[in-house]
Design an enzyme around this catalytic site. Structure first.
Site, PDB file in Angstrom:
ATOM      1  N   ASP A 159       0.826  -1.216   0.000  1.00 15.72           N
ATOM      2  CA  ASP A 159       0.000   0.000   0.000  1.00 15.72           C
ATOM      3  C   ASP A 159       0.859   1.263   0.000  1.00 15.72           C
ATOM      4  OD1 ASP A 159       0.781  -0.941   2.548  1.00 15.72           O
ATOM      5  OD2 ASP A 159      -0.712   0.284   3.558  1.00 15.72           O
ATOM      6  N   GLU A 213      -0.578  -2.105   5.214  1.00 19.84           N
ATOM      7  CA  GLU A 213       0.375  -2.021   6.330  1.00 19.84           C
ATOM      8  C   GLU A 213       0.296  -0.679   7.023  1.00 19.84           C
ATOM      9  OE1 GLU A 213       3.693  -0.944   8.621  1.00 19.84           O
ATOM     10  OE2 GLU A 213       3.460  -0.098   6.607  1.00 19.84           O
TER      11      GLU A 213
END
Length: 402
Positions: free
Chosen positions: A84, A142
């Site tokens: 991400d 994350e």
């Protein structure tokens, strides 16, 4: 071992240009936590090209690939990469600059994903030589609670086959490209989000005696909270309490009714962590009360602190020294940053290490989470080679050390 090392070095060099292309594609099209749909689709596309078995939709947009077969008593090694991006407007003037305004891979997750795909390519090429299976974990979210690691673990990512060690790596601007760094034991802090809402009585700034000023109250609370670390934290437990957001939506002549403050608590001990939550709440509320105001305190408990398993870390570092030479493997200091890889470290013997990405001559020196962050792409060859070698030789290192 030398034959395996040289073969992996050759393959890492051959696939380096592909790693760069993948990293640049991912960098150009970043996606925020929980929205990594096209990133996951890109990963699946690459695994299909490599004829690697995969499962998608694990813990959100997570993707899991498998290389090799179970053999004897050798357990499965898992390799993890997060994917991400962050809500940051990129300032770099490069051909692969983010095309999604306000979204940027400013933490290197594009590099992590490209490296794991490249390591997978290498391991697929030597699949017949592997004496154990390797699981590829491409993890979403994350950067945002509750974290994709926790969700993937709850979905069974460490089962079928059972994982005996989880390996991950992370970009590190403090190291030049070509180097890696390890630390055994406690490495990264737990992280909690602290939210304060200070409520008073707004009004005209020229008549402060008729108001209950939440701005001044908020300022006093922030100063008072500094004693949580300076006077309450045990001297042998690293602790950070920082506030980066203070919103008082008034004007030069308007005192607002309320102020919102947000910050983070980081530490390395669960007992103290719980006590710190209590102290933050008590100090904030009592300080507000002493000034006639009220303070609502919300603490979102986030990731636990990360512990690198000593046995796994020592094996991984030893293999990295074999692969890169002693001069290119360094011992790392403890860090107050946080990682949801900590959930993996609580669920299986694990190691998160760093690979250097800086290049002072080219001006690639900016820190993580900044609009100018970038990497020296030569690091992708090093990172993919080291990760593939650790995964491929992990049990051979175990056998040799007995």
């Amino acid at each position: 071992m030398n034959d395996l090392k040289e073969r992996i070095k050759t393959l890492a060099r051959i696939y380096h240009s592909e790693a760069i292309a993948m990293r640049r594609h991912l960098h150009s099209f970043p996606e925020l936590s929980g929205a990594e749909e096209k990133t996951a689709a890109f990963i699946v596309e690459q695994l299909k090209k490599l004829d690697i078995e995969y499962t998608e939709g694990i813990g959100g947009y997570g993707v899991v690939g498998m290389i090799g077969k179970e053999s004897g008593n050798q357990g499965c090694i898992a390799l993890r990469a997060d994917m991400d991006a962050l809500p940051i407007l990129e300032k770099n003037d490069v051909s692969y600059k983010s095309r999604h305004a306000g979204v940027m891979h400013a933490c290197g997750h594009d590099a992590h994903t490209a490296v794991l795909i490249t390591a997978a390519h290498i391991l697929k090429d030597i699949e017949e030589e592997l004496d154990h299976p390797v699981k590829l974990i491409f993890q979403p979210s994350e950067e945002r609670f509750p974290g994709g690691a926790k969700q993937m673990i709850e979905a069974g990512v460490l089962k079928n086959p059972d994982v005996v060690a989880v390996i991950a790596q992370h970009v590190f601007p403090s190291l030049p490209a070509g180097k890696v760094g390890f630390r055994s034991g406690q490495y990264m802090a737990s992280t909690d989000e602290v939210y304060l809402t200070i409520k008073g009585k707004g009004g005209h700034a020229a008549t402060p005696s008729e108001n209950i000023d939440p701005v001044v109250t908020g300022a006093h609370i922030l100063v008072a909270l500094q004693q949580v670390v300076s006077r309450n934290a045990p001297h042998n437990i690293p602790t950070v309490l920082s506030f980066g957001r203070f919103i008082a939506d008034g004007e030069t002549n308007i005192i607002p009714h309320e102020v919102k403050v947000a910050g983070t608590l980081r530490t390395f001990n669960e007992v103290w962590r719980k006590e710190a939550h209590q102290r933050i709440t008590e100090i904030a509320q009592k300080t507000a009360e002493s000034m006639g105001a009220q303070c609502e305190v919300v603490i979102d408990k986030g990731y636990p602190f990360l512990v690198n398993d000593s046995s796994v870390t020592e094996k991984a570092a030893s293999l990295a020294r074999e692969f890169l030479g002693n001069d290119n493997v360094e011992e790392l200091d403890i860090r107050m940053t946080a990682e949801d890889f900590a959930y993996f470290s609580q669920s299986a013997p694990s190691c998160l290490y760093r690979f250097g990405i800086s290049n002072e001559k080219r001006g690639i020196v900016h820190n993580l989470h900044t609009p100018e962050f970038d990497i020296d792409e030569r690091s992708l060859e090093t990172a993919a080679g080291v990760m593939a070698y650790i995964a491929g030789a992990f049990h051979r290192e175990k056998q040799r050390s007995l």
